[in-house]
Design a protein around this motif. Sequence first.
Motif: not given
Length: 345
Positions: A161-181
């Motif tokens: 479950a922790s790994k699943g949450v990590e992947r969710l955070i990974y996706i959201v962080d990447d989306l946030d990075l692209i949006t900022n760019i």
Amino acid sequence: MIKIKKTYKFALYSSLVITLIIALLILCFFYKQVSVIKTIGFLLITFLSSLVVIQFRSEKFIYRLIKKTYEDVSLLDKTMLSPEAVTTDISTLTSDVKRIAAKNKLKIETLQIRDNYRKEFMGNIAHELKTPLFTVQSYILTLMDGAVEDVNVRDKYLDRASKGVERLIYIVDDLDLITNIEVGNLSLSKEEFDVVEMIHDVFELFEIKAHEKGISLVFDKMYNGPVIVKADKEKIRQVITNLIVNSIKYGQKNGTTEISIEQLNKEKVVVRVTDNGEGIEQKHLSRLFERFYRVSKSGSRDEGGSGLGLSIVKHIIEAHDQKIYVESEYGLGSEFSFTLKSVQK
């Protein structure tokens, strides 16, 4: 041959008809009371005045009617019409209509493409988020149903479950990075560094992962000295990391991922990441850097990742005012290359 424009033809024929009708009326009822010269003069004046009035009124009517049509349909911009009255032919209006229609057709097609992209993007992001969410939910529900009492099962499920949450955070962080760019909020901290040394570090980081798949991480040659560039070091590390991870993910067993660095000129170097993996079909190349776009709709998701890696790579390189390129032949491999600002020592 002289070509008479349509509105003039209409006015000319109409004036001739009116003049002929008046002439027939005169012949039928007044032929004994008027002189020939006066009759001809009267008919000539009638013809010319009819020609002027009909031509003027027809052009005004046509122009006003079509202009009113623009307003009614709210599709074409009436301000794009020529402001002066039409004085020669309806072809002026026709050319305006064609020009405006072509421009609006292009706008509509562009909006349709954007709408299709938006729908596809929303579908992709929903799929990417749904998979880890359902995974986490299933483990938590299983634990709530009593599996929490078994220590081994509890620890295993909590870890997953922790790994699943990590992947969710990974996706959201990447989306946030692209949006900022994309909105211009990405701050670059540029510095001078040795890109060869950085690539060595990334190689060491993924050495075990590459070894598990039988892939060799190599340089094209021995670089005896440093290659100094000026860029955001951590962002470029992310670019190289994403490209190497992709080459491992889609590489063939016992294959090779090779990196070369070439001095293009005094101002630029080009870094190439080449593999002999499965390659990419030509039909996918134009969309390869889109968010969540996947060449393989099934197997690639099993490898993990956010599906945003190449999109992030493109945005980071373009934020440095540099270029990224891709060349690939299906079944033979791919090559990603990007430029960086060179620093001469």
